[in-house]
Design a protein around this motif. Structure first.
Motif, PDB file in Angstrom:
ATOM      1  N   ARG A  79      -4.306 -36.495  43.779  1.00 55.48           N
ATOM      2  CA  ARG A  79      -4.592 -35.017  43.650  1.00 55.48           C
ATOM      3  C   ARG A  79      -3.888 -34.362  44.639  1.00 55.48           C
ATOM      4  NH1 ARG A  79      -5.603 -34.050  38.335  1.00 55.48           N
ATOM      5  NH2 ARG A  79      -7.201 -35.076  37.816  1.00 55.48           N
ATOM      6  N   GLU A  80      -4.052 -34.998  45.802  1.00 56.33           N
ATOM      7  CA  GLU A  80      -3.566 -34.500  46.886  1.00 56.33           C
ATOM      8  C   GLU A  80      -1.615 -34.474  46.840  1.00 56.33           C
ATOM      9  OE1 GLU A  80      -2.473 -35.655  51.664  1.00 56.33           O
ATOM     10  OE2 GLU A  80      -4.435 -36.152  50.670  1.00 56.33           O
ATOM     11  N   ALA A  81      -1.289 -35.377  46.470  1.00 53.84           N
ATOM     12  CA  ALA A  81       0.202 -35.756  46.137  1.00 53.84           C
ATOM     13  C   ALA A  81       0.580 -34.723  44.962  1.00 53.84           C
ATOM     14  CB  ALA A  81       0.421 -37.172  45.635  1.00 53.84           C
ATOM     15  N   GLU A  82      -0.124 -34.519  44.026  1.00 56.54           N
ATOM     16  CA  GLU A  82      -0.031 -33.462  43.136  1.00 56.54           C
ATOM     17  C   GLU A  82       0.245 -32.082  43.615  1.00 56.54           C
ATOM     18  OE1 GLU A  82      -1.491 -32.008  38.575  1.00 56.54           O
ATOM     19  OE2 GLU A  82      -2.695 -33.293  39.786  1.00 56.54           O
ATOM     20  N   SER A  83      -0.679 -31.677  44.572  1.00 56.89           N
ATOM     21  CA  SER A  83      -0.758 -30.436  45.008  1.00 56.89           C
ATOM     22  C   SER A  83       0.288 -30.262  45.904  1.00 56.89           C
ATOM     23  CB  SER A  83      -1.992 -30.191  45.899  1.00 56.89           C
ATOM     24  OG  SER A  83      -2.305 -30.929  47.286  1.00 56.89           O
ATOM     25  N   ARG A  84       0.967 -31.069  46.488  1.00 53.31           N
ATOM     26  CA  ARG A  84       2.068 -31.070  47.418  1.00 53.31           C
ATOM     27  C   ARG A  84       3.350 -30.782  46.582  1.00 53.31           C
ATOM     28  NH1 ARG A  84       0.525 -36.048  50.878  1.00 53.31           N
ATOM     29  NH2 ARG A  84       1.561 -37.103  49.208  1.00 53.31           N
ATOM     30  N   PHE A  85       3.450 -31.570  45.409  1.00 52.81           N
ATOM     31  CA  PHE A  85       4.481 -31.310  44.496  1.00 52.81           C
ATOM     32  C   PHE A  85       4.448 -29.874  44.137  1.00 52.81           C
ATOM     33  CE2 PHE A  85       5.174 -35.653  44.504  1.00 52.81           C
ATOM     34  CZ  PHE A  85       6.592 -35.923  44.571  1.00 52.81           C
ATOM     35  N   VAL A  86       3.267 -29.255  43.727  1.00 51.23           N
ATOM     36  CA  VAL A  86       2.919 -27.984  43.136  1.00 51.23           C
ATOM     37  C   VAL A  86       3.440 -27.135  44.214  1.00 51.23           C
ATOM     38  CG1 VAL A  86       1.340 -26.343  42.435  1.00 51.23           C
ATOM     39  CG2 VAL A  86       1.139 -28.672  41.532  1.00 51.23           C
ATOM     40  N   GLY A  96       8.387 -31.039  38.987  1.00 53.76           N
ATOM     41  CA  GLY A  96       7.575 -30.874  37.831  1.00 53.76           C
ATOM     42  C   GLY A  96       7.273 -32.349  36.954  1.00 53.76           C
ATOM     43  N   ARG A  97       8.351 -33.264  36.821  1.00 45.82           N
ATOM     44  CA  ARG A  97       8.184 -34.611  36.351  1.00 45.82           C
ATOM     45  C   ARG A  97       7.013 -35.157  37.319  1.00 45.82           C
ATOM     46  NH1 ARG A  97      13.680 -34.312  35.859  1.00 45.82           N
ATOM     47  NH2 ARG A  97      14.054 -35.840  37.660  1.00 45.82           N
ATOM     48  N   ARG A  98       6.987 -35.380  38.540  1.00 37.43           N
ATOM     49  CA  ARG A  98       6.246 -35.885  39.456  1.00 37.43           C
ATOM     50  C   ARG A  98       4.655 -35.299  39.360  1.00 37.43           C
ATOM     51  NH1 ARG A  98       8.225 -39.647  43.693  1.00 37.43           N
ATOM     52  NH2 ARG A  98       9.912 -40.673  42.386  1.00 37.43           N
ATOM     53  N   CYS A  99       4.689 -33.943  39.060  1.00 39.84           N
ATOM     54  CA  CYS A  99       3.397 -33.427  38.994  1.00 39.84           C
ATOM     55  C   CYS A  99       2.805 -33.784  37.665  1.00 39.84           C
ATOM     56  CB  CYS A  99       3.602 -31.933  38.792  1.00 39.84           C
ATOM     57  SG  CYS A  99       3.657 -30.986  40.653  1.00 39.84           S
ATOM     58  N   LYS A 100       3.477 -33.918  36.657  1.00 43.69           N
ATOM     59  CA  LYS A 100       3.190 -34.516  35.495  1.00 43.69           C
ATOM     60  C   LYS A 100       2.570 -35.936  35.585  1.00 43.69           C
ATOM     61  CE  LYS A 100       3.914 -35.005  30.214  1.00 43.69           C
ATOM     62  NZ  LYS A 100       3.015 -35.716  30.347  1.00 43.69           N
ATOM     63  N   ASP A 157      -1.059 -37.446  35.021  1.00 44.85           N
ATOM     64  CA  ASP A 157      -1.379 -38.300  33.929  1.00 44.85           C
ATOM     65  C   ASP A 157      -2.194 -39.473  34.557  1.00 44.85           C
ATOM     66  OD1 ASP A 157      -0.022 -36.596  32.001  1.00 44.85           O
ATOM     67  OD2 ASP A 157       1.460 -37.859  31.873  1.00 44.85           O
ATOM     68  N   ASN A 158      -1.705 -40.075  35.546  1.00 45.91           N
ATOM     69  CA  ASN A 158      -2.384 -41.109  36.372  1.00 45.91           C
ATOM     70  C   ASN A 158      -3.740 -40.589  36.883  1.00 45.91           C
ATOM     71  OD1 ASN A 158       0.041 -42.695  35.951  1.00 45.91           O
ATOM     72  ND2 ASN A 158       0.494 -42.328  38.250  1.00 45.91           N
ATOM     73  N   ALA A 159      -3.891 -39.356  37.249  1.00 46.79           N
ATOM     74  CA  ALA A 159      -5.285 -39.130  37.735  1.00 46.79           C
ATOM     75  C   ALA A 159      -6.200 -38.960  36.547  1.00 46.79           C
ATOM     76  CB  ALA A 159      -5.485 -37.525  38.406  1.00 46.79           C
ATOM     77  N   ALA A 160      -5.751 -38.446  35.133  1.00 44.09           N
ATOM     78  CA  ALA A 160      -6.541 -38.486  33.937  1.00 44.09           C
ATOM     79  C   ALA A 160      -6.884 -39.836  33.611  1.00 44.09           C
ATOM     80  CB  ALA A 160      -5.847 -37.788  32.958  1.00 44.09           C
ATOM     81  N   ARG A 161      -6.125 -40.943  33.593  1.00 41.76           N
ATOM     82  CA  ARG A 161      -6.193 -42.356  33.365  1.00 41.76           C
ATOM     83  C   ARG A 161      -7.449 -42.863  34.389  1.00 41.76           C
ATOM     84  NH1 ARG A 161      -0.610 -42.977  32.228  1.00 41.76           N
ATOM     85  NH2 ARG A 161      -0.363 -44.034  34.341  1.00 41.76           N
ATOM     86  N   LEU A 162      -7.116 -42.607  35.708  1.00 39.79           N
ATOM     87  CA  LEU A 162      -8.146 -43.095  36.507  1.00 39.79           C
ATOM     88  C   LEU A 162      -9.424 -42.461  36.378  1.00 39.79           C
ATOM     89  CD1 LEU A 162      -7.999 -44.704  39.225  1.00 39.79           C
ATOM     90  CD2 LEU A 162      -7.343 -42.724  40.621  1.00 39.79           C
ATOM     91  N   GLU A 163      -9.718 -40.918  35.956  1.00 38.73           N
ATOM     92  CA  GLU A 163     -10.753 -40.484  35.525  1.00 38.73           C
ATOM     93  C   GLU A 163     -11.598 -41.224  34.644  1.00 38.73           C
ATOM     94  OE1 GLU A 163     -14.030 -38.105  36.115  1.00 38.73           O
ATOM     95  OE2 GLU A 163     -12.195 -37.972  37.389  1.00 38.73           O
TER      96      GLU A 163
END
Length: 177
Positions: free
Chosen positions: A61-68, A128-132, A136-142
């Motif tokens: 989630r932290e990495a995703e927020s950095r890409f956003v 954008g690709r990295r965020c997606k 996706d990985n965070a959703a699988r992890l959930e």
């Protein structure tokens, strides 16, 4: 009882009939047949796995927020801003004055210490690709977290049942004396 790596093989729905071949393939045993010590070991293993998964999810989630954040920053790189003053981040809390001199190309960290010069449009698409991918990985992890939590609840429930049964047996033994 457990290999110590993946506790999912140790679990079996209590309401379903036993499938001996499946149990042999998985290398597990029904929770009801495990001793309290074995159940405690499985519980500790699951707790460790849960902690690790939660930490991994937070990192994703932290990495995703950095890409956003990077995509938002890329939006300011338009030709109209060429030559305008800006603050340049040296660290997360230290900025220096500067001027925007390049609005068409950026240098992108693509991972493992590699940087590539890209157009702003390509860099935005890359982010954008990295965020997606991270989402996706965070959703699988959930999903994995939910399964581990369910397994942990099952182990705790069986442990509690075994402790109650043990207490009842001890009380019955005392009354029989």
């Amino acid at each position: 009882l457990c290999s110590g790596r993946d506790c999912s093989s140790c679990f079996q729905d209590m309401g379903e009939s036993d499938d001996e071949e499946q149990k042999e393939q998985q290398g597990g045993m029904p929770l009801q047949q495990a001793s309290l010590q074995q159940l405690n070991a499985v519980k500790q293993n699951l707790e460790g796995e849960l902690k690790s998964l939660v930490n991994n999810q937070a990192a994703l989630r932290e990495a995703e927020s950095r890409f956003v954040s990077a995509m938002e920053t890329l939006k300011s790189l338009v030709p109209e801003n060429d030559g305008k003053p800006m603050l340049i981040p040296l660290t997360t809390s230290l900025y220096v004055d500067g001027y925007m001199t390049q609005t068409k190309k950026v240098t992108v960290d693509v991972g493992t210490g590699y940087y590539i010069e890209m157009s702003v449009d390509k860099a935005t698409k890359f982010c954008g690709r990295r965020c997606k991918m991270l989402a996706d990985n965070a959703a699988r992890l959930e999903k994995a977290l939910k399964e581990k939590r369910k397994n942990l609840e099952n182990v705790a429930m069986v442990m509690q049942q075994k402790m109650y049964a043990q207490q009842a047996a001890q009380e019955a033994a005392k009354e029989g004396e």
